[in-house]
Scaffold this active site. Structure first.
Site, PDB file in Angstrom:
ATOM      1  N   HIS A 194      56.614  27.778  -5.711  1.00  0.00           N
ATOM      2  CA  HIS A 194      57.052  29.351  -5.517  1.00  0.00           C
ATOM      3  C   HIS A 194      55.627  29.826  -6.247  1.00  0.00           C
ATOM      4  O   HIS A 194      55.254  30.296  -7.515  1.00  0.00           O
ATOM      5  CB  HIS A 194      58.071  30.627  -6.222  1.00  0.00           C
ATOM      6  CG  HIS A 194      59.106  30.432  -4.602  1.00  0.00           C
ATOM      7  ND1 HIS A 194      60.166  29.455  -4.962  1.00  0.00           N
ATOM      8  CD2 HIS A 194      58.966  31.640  -4.287  1.00  0.00           C
ATOM      9  CE1 HIS A 194      60.756  29.307  -3.585  1.00  0.00           C
ATOM     10  NE2 HIS A 194      60.525  31.021  -3.371  1.00  0.00           N
ATOM     11  N   ASP A 236      62.545  31.905   4.447  1.00  0.00           N
ATOM     12  CA  ASP A 236      63.066  32.218   2.676  1.00  0.00           C
ATOM     13  C   ASP A 236      64.359  33.173   3.171  1.00  0.00           C
ATOM     14  O   ASP A 236      65.148  32.559   1.749  1.00  0.00           O
ATOM     15  CB  ASP A 236      61.701  33.217   2.485  1.00  0.00           C
ATOM     16  CG  ASP A 236      61.494  32.861   1.092  1.00  0.00           C
ATOM     17  OD1 ASP A 236      62.145  32.283   0.438  1.00  0.00           O
ATOM     18  OD2 ASP A 236      60.797  34.536   0.794  1.00  0.00           O
ATOM     19  N   HIS A 268      66.376  30.305   0.668  1.00  0.00           N
ATOM     20  CA  HIS A 268      67.407  30.136  -0.443  1.00  0.00           C
ATOM     21  C   HIS A 268      68.305  30.270   0.037  1.00  0.00           C
ATOM     22  O   HIS A 268      69.154  31.090  -0.211  1.00  0.00           O
ATOM     23  CB  HIS A 268      66.530  31.158  -1.426  1.00  0.00           C
ATOM     24  CG  HIS A 268      65.608  31.220  -1.984  1.00  0.00           C
ATOM     25  ND1 HIS A 268      65.085  31.239  -3.018  1.00  0.00           N
ATOM     26  CD2 HIS A 268      64.074  31.333  -1.283  1.00  0.00           C
ATOM     27  CE1 HIS A 268      63.765  31.066  -3.058  1.00  0.00           C
ATOM     28  NE2 HIS A 268      63.097  31.150  -1.957  1.00  0.00           N
ATOM     29  N   HIS A 304      61.676  26.363   3.840  1.00  0.00           N
ATOM     30  CA  HIS A 304      61.743  26.530   2.086  1.00  0.00           C
ATOM     31  C   HIS A 304      62.214  28.024   3.037  1.00  0.00           C
ATOM     32  O   HIS A 304      62.737  29.055   3.357  1.00  0.00           O
ATOM     33  CB  HIS A 304      60.615  27.742   2.390  1.00  0.00           C
ATOM     34  CG  HIS A 304      60.205  28.552   1.332  1.00  0.00           C
ATOM     35  ND1 HIS A 304      59.849  28.519   0.678  1.00  0.00           N
ATOM     36  CD2 HIS A 304      61.472  29.776   0.375  1.00  0.00           C
ATOM     37  CE1 HIS A 304      59.306  28.999  -0.837  1.00  0.00           C
ATOM     38  NE2 HIS A 304      60.823  29.849  -0.636  1.00  0.00           N
ATOM     39  N   GLU A 357      53.349  34.460  -6.098  1.00  0.00           N
ATOM     40  CA  GLU A 357      53.761  34.985  -4.334  1.00  0.00           C
ATOM     41  C   GLU A 357      53.802  36.652  -5.365  1.00  0.00           C
ATOM     42  O   GLU A 357      54.944  37.531  -5.459  1.00  0.00           O
ATOM     43  CB  GLU A 357      55.534  35.066  -4.387  1.00  0.00           C
ATOM     44  CG  GLU A 357      55.449  35.592  -3.901  1.00  0.00           C
ATOM     45  CD  GLU A 357      57.510  35.723  -3.280  1.00  0.00           C
ATOM     46  OE1 GLU A 357      58.279  35.319  -3.842  1.00  0.00           O
ATOM     47  OE2 GLU A 357      57.795  36.389  -2.145  1.00  0.00           O
ATOM     48  N   GLN A 397      64.491  30.698 -10.888  1.00  0.00           N
ATOM     49  CA  GLN A 397      63.966  32.226 -10.847  1.00  0.00           C
ATOM     50  C   GLN A 397      63.850  32.905 -11.480  1.00  0.00           C
ATOM     51  O   GLN A 397      62.936  34.047 -11.313  1.00  0.00           O
ATOM     52  CB  GLN A 397      65.356  32.740  -9.766  1.00  0.00           C
ATOM     53  CG  GLN A 397      65.530  34.453  -9.239  1.00  0.00           C
ATOM     54  CD  GLN A 397      64.606  34.406  -7.712  1.00  0.00           C
ATOM     55  OE1 GLN A 397      63.748  34.019  -7.011  1.00  0.00           O
ATOM     56  NE2 GLN A 397      62.419  34.505  -8.635  1.00  0.00           N
TER      57      GLN A 397
HETATM   58  N1  17E Z   1      62.987  34.724  -5.032  1.00  0.00           N
HETATM   59  C1  17E Z   1      61.272  34.194  -5.261  1.00  0.00           C
HETATM   60  O1  17E Z   1      61.377  34.585  -6.393  1.00  0.00           O
HETATM   61  N2  17E Z   1      61.010  34.962  -3.651  1.00  0.00           N
HETATM   62  C2  17E Z   1      60.886  35.635  -2.688  1.00  0.00           C
HETATM   63  N3  17E Z   1      60.802  35.488  -2.065  1.00  0.00           N
HETATM   64  C3  17E Z   1      62.782  34.858  -2.505  1.00  0.00           C
HETATM   65  C4  17E Z   1      63.297  34.552  -3.970  1.00  0.00           C
HETATM   66  C5  17E Z   1      63.424  35.067  -1.458  1.00  0.00           C
HETATM   67 FE   FE2 Z   2      61.481  31.801  -1.401  1.00  0.00          FE
END
Ligand code: 17E
Ligand code: FE2
Length: 425
Positions: free
Chosen positions: A211, A310, A60, A58, A214, A153
């Site tokens: 994702h 990440d 980006h 994982h 989070e 995103q």
């Molecule tokens: N984008 C997101 O939604 N969450 C993250 N932890 C990162 C990017 C790094």
């Molecule tokens: Fe991520």
């Protein structure tokens, strides 16, 4: 040319063996192997730890090395990070993305990482990040296997045209379908976005890595939707839930039921201790929650849990050198995995466990297997984690692709000058 590695301590063992590498594969493993007849080289590893390749499940890569562009993330929250990134996306070019990703993938290879799964933001009508990452995927072919995840995103439904862009990104070469349900405008959109991800993955025969949840909001409950869709559609083994930090805030009764359903679904779970240790808990005024998923409970339930990195120097996390051992080191603290067997297990969480999630070779170092391996400048897994030891040597397909000469440190005291290695004498 054949290569005989002497005195290698394979992960999970405590006695040195010799490993014969021939024709890109491991030809023999044993004590005191005879040197091969033909032309060959011998290298004495001196009892160093040898592991399968590290796997980064994982990251980006489209955002790496952009910290401070066009501005800093002042609150340090996930949400401000997303806003800063949206500004930076306006100036992306495929070459800009490729140059930054190429640099970090080279760092990763130095650390022994040979498979990488990168999310790529597809909330861009020109899909510039995808173009740049497809170029580096090509460049690293045979050296580092790069999987690309179509990642919305700004949301599948919260971003105009998001659903179509997801489909286009999959058609244009993404290996995996991603999502961000907790960031959609409503709960209903969140559920619909998960279903859309599963629909696309089934239609194009792709893996899934979302994702999911989070956030520290204990009402974020999309992992249960992922588990349900996986069960109902018979997609066990093909689905990964990433981050899932809200699980750390759920009540025990709900968490119990959820972990059981995750188990039924056989989800792969990826936790990202570096980013989430700094991103979560930002709206708490104390005690500040750790904001991470229930790693120990998931492992105890027999689930496949892997550690991801990440970010490397981006709007969400300003630090990092791309080394999964740094992630493992933070996991030891943040997840309280400091028991002797837990410290050893951290190495599996950055090698064989993520390999299973990605569907790449996870069979370990074995006769007849690929000569893909990593030599740590450390005698044991615990020392490797404790010292975040350099990678003495990295081999891919029988070729040495990276070497690090560890620093030497000398200290002078009244007793004299001597070298220290930070190992127990
Ligand atoms: N984008 C997101 O939604 N969450 C993250 N932890 C990162 C990017 C790094
Ligand atoms: Fe991520």
């Amino acid at each position: 040319m054949d290569l005989l590695l002497r005195n290698a301590v394979l992960l999970g063992t405590d006695h040195p063996v010799d490993v014969l590498v021939a024709g890109g594969t491991v030809a023999a493993i044993g004590a005191d192997l005879p040197a091969p007849d033909g032309e060959h080289e011998v290298e004495d590893l001196g009892g160093r730890l040898v592991t399968p390749p590290l796997v980064e499940p994982h990251i980006h890569l489209d955002a790496v090395l952009t910290v401070g562009q066009p501005r800093q993330n002042e609150t340090g929250s996930l949400f401000e990070g997303i806003a800063v990134w949206a500004e930076r996306v306006k100036t992306l070019t495929p070459d800009d993305v490729a140059a930054r990703a190429r640099e970090v993938m080279t760092w990763q290879l130095a650390w022994g990482v040979q498979s990488v799964r990168s999310h790529v933001d597809v909330c861009d009508p020109d899909l510039r990040a995808l173009a740049g990452l497809k170029q580096v995927r090509e460049e690293f072919a045979g050296l580092v296997d790069l999987q690309l995840v179509a990642f919305p995103q700004q949301g599948v439904y919260g971003f105009a045209g998001g659903a179509d862009l997801m489909r286009r990104a999959v058609e244009e070469g993404c290996d995996v379908v991603g999502g961000i349900p907790h960031y959609e405008l409503t709960r209903e959109d969140g559920v619909a976005s998960v279903q859309y991800v599963f629909d696309l993955a089934q239609e194009y025969d792709r893996l899934i890595d979302i994702h999911c949840d989070e956030t520290d909001d204990d009402h974020a409950r999309f992992v249960e939707v992922m588990a349900a869709e996986t069960i109902k559609r018979g997609m066990t083994g093909r689905v990964t839930a990433s981050h899932t930090t809200a699980m750390g805030s759920y009540n025990a009764a709900y968490a119990y039921r959820l972990v059981n359903n995750i188990k039924r679904a056989g989800l792969h779970m990826v936790t990202n201790p570096l980013d989430n240790s700094v991103l979560q808990g930002r709206f708490d005024v104390g005690p500040v929650r750790r904001g991470q998923t229930r790693v120990k409970e998931l492992v105890a339930a027999g689930l496949n849990v892997a550690i991801g990195h990440d970010s490397v120097m981006d709007p969400w996390y300003p630090l990092g050198v791309g080394d999964p051992l740094q992630s493992a080191f933070v996991m030891a603290h943040y997840g309280q995995m400091s028991g002797a067997s837990e410290l050893e297990y951290l190495l599996e969480m950055v090698t064989t466990n993520p390999a299973k999630a990605l569907g790449v070779d996870s069979g370990g170092i074995r006769v007849g297997g690929p000569a893909d391996l990593v030599v740590f400048d450390a005698p044991t897994a615990t020392d490797a984690v404790r010292r975040i030891s350099p990678r003495w040597l990295v081999m891919r397909g029988g070729e040495v692709v990276a070497r690090t000469a560890p620093a030497t440190t000398t200290v002078t005291t009244p007793a004299g000058t001597r070298e220290v290695t930070f190992l127990r004498p």
